[in-house]
Design an enzyme around this catalytic site. Structure first.
Site, PDB file in Angstrom:
ATOM      1  N   SER A   7       0.849  -1.188   0.000  1.00 25.77           N
ATOM      2  CA  SER A   7       0.000   0.000   0.000  1.00 25.77           C
ATOM      3  C   SER A   7       0.884   1.238   0.000  1.00 25.77           C
ATOM      4  CB  SER A   7      -0.928  -0.013   1.220  1.00 25.77           C
ATOM      5  OG  SER A   7      -0.188  -0.282   2.393  1.00 25.77           O
ATOM      6  N   GLU A  26       0.987   5.539   0.968  1.00 32.58           N
ATOM      7  CA  GLU A  26       0.326   6.607   1.728  1.00 32.58           C
ATOM      8  C   GLU A  26       0.543   7.961   1.055  1.00 32.58           C
ATOM      9  OE1 GLU A  26       0.626   6.314   6.017  1.00 32.58           O
ATOM     10  OE2 GLU A  26       1.120   8.452   6.091  1.00 32.58           O
ATOM     11  N   TYR A  38      -4.736  12.471   7.639  1.00 34.73           N
ATOM     12  CA  TYR A  38      -5.792  13.360   8.136  1.00 34.73           C
ATOM     13  C   TYR A  38      -5.159  14.245   9.199  1.00 34.73           C
ATOM     14  CZ  TYR A  38     -10.421  14.340  10.220  1.00 34.73           C
ATOM     15  OH  TYR A  38     -11.565  14.924  10.691  1.00 34.73           O
ATOM     16  N   ASP A  88      -1.981  13.823  17.212  1.00 34.29           N
ATOM     17  CA  ASP A  88      -1.295  14.655  18.209  1.00 34.29           C
ATOM     18  C   ASP A  88      -2.041  15.968  18.306  1.00 34.29           C
ATOM     19  OD1 ASP A  88       0.877  12.920  18.886  1.00 34.29           O
ATOM     20  OD2 ASP A  88       1.588  13.251  16.842  1.00 34.29           O
ATOM     21  N   ASP A 134       3.542   0.317  26.214  1.00 30.37           N
ATOM     22  CA  ASP A 134       3.213   0.626  24.820  1.00 30.37           C
ATOM     23  C   ASP A 134       2.673  -0.619  24.104  1.00 30.37           C
ATOM     24  OD1 ASP A 134       3.047   2.791  23.063  1.00 30.37           O
ATOM     25  OD2 ASP A 134       4.882   2.208  22.013  1.00 30.37           O
ATOM     26  N   LYS A 194      -5.883  -1.909  21.227  1.00 27.70           N
ATOM     27  CA  LYS A 194      -6.509  -1.529  19.951  1.00 27.70           C
ATOM     28  C   LYS A 194      -6.950  -2.772  19.175  1.00 27.70           C
ATOM     29  CE  LYS A 194      -2.920   1.295  18.726  1.00 27.70           C
ATOM     30  NZ  LYS A 194      -2.175   2.415  18.100  1.00 27.70           N
ATOM     31  N   GLN A 199       5.060   2.594  12.377  1.00 33.20           N
ATOM     32  CA  GLN A 199       5.889   3.776  12.159  1.00 33.20           C
ATOM     33  C   GLN A 199       7.119   3.289  11.386  1.00 33.20           C
ATOM     34  OE1 GLN A 199       6.417   6.726  11.476  1.00 33.20           O
ATOM     35  NE2 GLN A 199       5.681   7.552  13.416  1.00 33.20           N
ATOM     36  N   PHE A 255      11.821  15.057  11.021  1.00 34.24           N
ATOM     37  CA  PHE A 255      10.620  14.263  11.231  1.00 34.24           C
ATOM     38  C   PHE A 255      10.897  13.084  12.178  1.00 34.24           C
ATOM     39  CE2 PHE A 255       7.140  11.437   9.699  1.00 34.24           C
ATOM     40  CZ  PHE A 255       6.120  12.248  10.172  1.00 34.24           C
ATOM     41  N   HIS A 277       4.056  -0.969   3.605  1.00 38.62           N
ATOM     42  CA  HIS A 277       3.256   0.253   3.425  1.00 38.62           C
ATOM     43  C   HIS A 277       4.246   1.394   3.191  1.00 38.62           C
ATOM     44  CE1 HIS A 277      -0.114   3.068   4.181  1.00 38.62           C
ATOM     45  NE2 HIS A 277       0.747   3.787   4.879  1.00 38.62           N
TER      46      HIS A 277
HETATM   47  P1  FAD Z   1      -2.391   5.621  20.565  1.00 39.47           P
HETATM   48  O1  FAD Z   1      -2.451   4.217  20.111  1.00 39.47           O
HETATM   49  O2  FAD Z   1      -3.577   6.143  21.329  1.00 39.47           O
HETATM   50  O3  FAD Z   1      -1.068   5.776  21.463  1.00 39.47           O
HETATM   51  C1  FAD Z   1      -0.571   7.055  21.820  1.00 39.47           C
HETATM   52  C2  FAD Z   1       0.211   6.977  23.117  1.00 39.47           C
HETATM   53  O4  FAD Z   1      -0.675   6.752  24.217  1.00 39.47           O
HETATM   54  C3  FAD Z   1       1.217   5.815  23.195  1.00 39.47           C
HETATM   55  O5  FAD Z   1       2.320   6.264  23.934  1.00 39.47           O
HETATM   56  C4  FAD Z   1       0.467   4.719  23.943  1.00 39.47           C
HETATM   57  O6  FAD Z   1       1.339   3.844  24.649  1.00 39.47           O
HETATM   58  C5  FAD Z   1      -0.382   5.536  24.898  1.00 39.47           C
HETATM   59  N1  FAD Z   1      -1.709   4.905  25.146  1.00 39.47           N
HETATM   60  C6  FAD Z   1      -2.513   4.351  24.238  1.00 39.47           C
HETATM   61  N2  FAD Z   1      -3.661   3.901  24.804  1.00 39.47           N
HETATM   62  C7  FAD Z   1      -3.570   4.214  26.104  1.00 39.47           C
HETATM   63  C8  FAD Z   1      -4.447   4.020  27.206  1.00 39.47           C
HETATM   64  N3  FAD Z   1      -5.656   3.464  27.026  1.00 39.47           N
HETATM   65  N4  FAD Z   1      -4.030   4.467  28.417  1.00 39.47           N
HETATM   66  C9  FAD Z   1      -2.823   5.056  28.582  1.00 39.47           C
HETATM   67  N5  FAD Z   1      -1.940   5.263  27.566  1.00 39.47           N
HETATM   68  C10 FAD Z   1      -2.327   4.852  26.341  1.00 39.47           C
HETATM   69  N6  FAD Z   1      -1.092  11.520  12.669  1.00 39.47           N
HETATM   70  C11 FAD Z   1      -1.986  12.380  12.133  1.00 39.47           C
HETATM   71  O7  FAD Z   1      -2.234  13.448  12.701  1.00 39.47           O
HETATM   72  N7  FAD Z   1      -2.649  12.087  10.968  1.00 39.47           N
HETATM   73  C12 FAD Z   1      -2.438  10.935  10.305  1.00 39.47           C
HETATM   74  O8  FAD Z   1      -3.043  10.707   9.250  1.00 39.47           O
HETATM   75  C13 FAD Z   1      -1.482   9.998  10.833  1.00 39.47           C
HETATM   76  N8  FAD Z   1      -1.251   8.814  10.223  1.00 39.47           N
HETATM   77  C14 FAD Z   1      -0.386   7.905  10.798  1.00 39.47           C
HETATM   78  C15 FAD Z   1      -0.215   6.658  10.196  1.00 39.47           C
HETATM   79  C16 FAD Z   1       0.641   5.717  10.752  1.00 39.47           C
HETATM   80  C17 FAD Z   1       0.792   4.369  10.091  1.00 39.47           C
HETATM   81  C18 FAD Z   1       1.366   6.035  11.928  1.00 39.47           C
HETATM   82  C19 FAD Z   1       2.320   5.037  12.524  1.00 39.47           C
HETATM   83  C20 FAD Z   1       1.194   7.265  12.546  1.00 39.47           C
HETATM   84  C21 FAD Z   1       0.310   8.213  12.001  1.00 39.47           C
HETATM   85  N9  FAD Z   1       0.081   9.455  12.600  1.00 39.47           N
HETATM   86  C22 FAD Z   1      -0.825  10.341  12.053  1.00 39.47           C
HETATM   87  C23 FAD Z   1       0.802   9.824  13.817  1.00 39.47           C
HETATM   88  C24 FAD Z   1      -0.011   9.455  15.089  1.00 39.47           C
HETATM   89  O9  FAD Z   1      -1.206  10.193  15.125  1.00 39.47           O
HETATM   90  C25 FAD Z   1       0.872   9.804  16.288  1.00 39.47           C
HETATM   91  O10 FAD Z   1       1.954   8.914  16.357  1.00 39.47           O
HETATM   92  C26 FAD Z   1       0.152   9.882  17.623  1.00 39.47           C
HETATM   93  O11 FAD Z   1       1.057  10.446  18.576  1.00 39.47           O
HETATM   94  C27 FAD Z   1      -0.298   8.544  18.203  1.00 39.47           C
HETATM   95  O12 FAD Z   1      -1.347   8.012  17.528  1.00 39.47           O
HETATM   96  P2  FAD Z   1      -1.791   6.479  17.837  1.00 39.47           P
HETATM   97  O13 FAD Z   1      -3.011   6.227  17.066  1.00 39.47           O
HETATM   98  O14 FAD Z   1      -0.655   5.592  17.688  1.00 39.47           O
HETATM   99  O15 FAD Z   1      -2.151   6.655  19.404  1.00 39.47           O
END
Ligand code: FAD
Length: 281
Positions: free
Chosen positions: A12, A14, A46, A105, A154, A161, A172, A212, A262
């Site tokens: 895929s 991106e 997004y 973020d 982590d 999820k 990542q 980055f 990806h």
């Molecule tokens: P989470 O899975 O929620 O994790 C974030 C942090 O919180 C981690 O440190 C985790 O250990 C901790 N955590 C998770 N769940 C809990 C819980 N229940 N209790 C306590 N701690 C918890 N960003 C964008 O803005 N737009 C995008 O389109 C985008 N695309 C991405 C695509 C990929 C493939 C990747 C790898 C990253 C992308 N990102 C994007 C970046 C991403 O949004 C950031 O890395 C963000 O900081 C974390 O998102 P996450 O979904 O991994 O968060």
């Protein structure tokens, strides 16, 4: 690693939503060049806080209209349940079946995370709202998320999820294959069985990559950093070295049983195409 193997492997690419008309036109060309490789889907990022909502939607529609499968990314930080419900419905109405579900973020200036705190809540919400309509991808971090309190937490948070309904994950990017192999071993020990597809970042520009990588917690190994620094502004040498290093990484990953790749294409075709060709895919 063997449990990750998938036939055929899944590829895929991106994109991010272009900001200008010229960018939109260029992306159509890139999409068609990469589309010729018959990827499983194209995904479109997004902006957290909804900043690119329309751009993401328009780019997804344009990919769909060209006959390819498209997967919008969706972040939940700062979003309300109602706004996400409406967006999910739009995607359902337009025959979109795959979503990359993320926390995102917090954009600067935004001080409250809103109704969602972590991506596992978004995955659970999507499942509650739309049942099995979507194939849900989530993010994984072989070198660990920069905000994680420790590696085990982590991993446990990644598992949350999957437990609430994610079907697969994209990592990542990383340049050290052992980080991925060990991450997969840990996931297997935790009973995580979904495909975890490595995210591949082609190397084409050192300063952007370094900035980055510092932000997102991806490590550029010293030997790669030092060589890229030595090329200074010689972009041809950076590209040639980058192509070699990333091809080698991708080759090792596929050989060891990664379920696919990806590519973080950065809306460019050239580097991904070169790696693809080198891999003999
Ligand atoms: P989470 O899975 O929620 O994790 C974030 C942090 O919180 C981690 O440190 C985790 O250990 C901790 N955590 C998770 N769940 C809990 C819980 N229940 N209790 C306590 N701690 C918890 N960003 C964008 O803005 N737009 C995008 O389109 C985008 N695309 C991405 C695509 C990929 C493939 C990747 C790898 C990253 C992308 N990102 C994007 C970046 C991403 O949004 C950031 O890395 C963000 O900081 C974390 O998102 P996450 O979904 O991994 O968060």
């Amino acid at each position: 690693m063997e449990s990750q193997k998938q036939y055929p492997p899944q590829f895929s690419f991106e994109f991010f939503p272009p900001k200008t008309d010229k960018g939109v036109e260029k992306l159509k060309l890139v999409r068609d060049q990469l589309g010729a490789l018959k990827p499983k889907y194209f995904s479109v990022t997004y902006g957290a806080g909804g900043s690119t909502q329309q751009g993401t939607f328009d780019t997804i529609m344009s990919i769909r209209q060209a006959g390819f499968d498209a997967a919008p990314h969706l972040t939940c930080v700062g979003a309300s349940r109602q706004s996400l419900r409406e967006l999910l419905q739009q995607y359902i109405d337009h025959d979109i079946h795959r979503i990359v579900a993320l926390r995102g973020d917090m954009p600067s200036g935004m001080h409250t995370s809103g109704e969602f705190h972590y991506a596992n809540e978004l995955v659970a919400f999507i499942r509650a709202e739309s049942g099995d309509h979507f194939h849900i991808e989530v993010a994984a971090y072989p070198e660990f998320h920069p905000q994680a309190s420790n590696a085990q937490h982590d991993l446990d948070n990644f598992k949350r999820k999957i437990d609430v309904g994610a079907n697969s994950a994209i990592t990542q990017y990383f340049f050290n294959p052992d980080a991925y192999f060990r991450f997969i071993d840990d996931c297997e020990r935790l009973g995580i069985e979904v495909p975890i597809v490595p995210g591949i970042m082609p190397i084409t520009n050192y300063s952007n990559l370094a900035r980055f990588s510092d932000m997102c917690g991806a490590e550029i190994p010293r030997w790669i950093r030092k060589r890229l620094e030595a090329f200074a502004g010689d972009t041809d040498s950076i590209k040639a070295f980058g192509e070699d290093v990333v091809t080698d990484l991708a080759h090792q990953l596929l050989e060891a049983g990664a379920p696919g790749l990806h590519f973080y294409s950065m809306n460019q075709a050239e580097a991904s195409l070169a790696i693809w060709k080198n891999l003999g895919l």
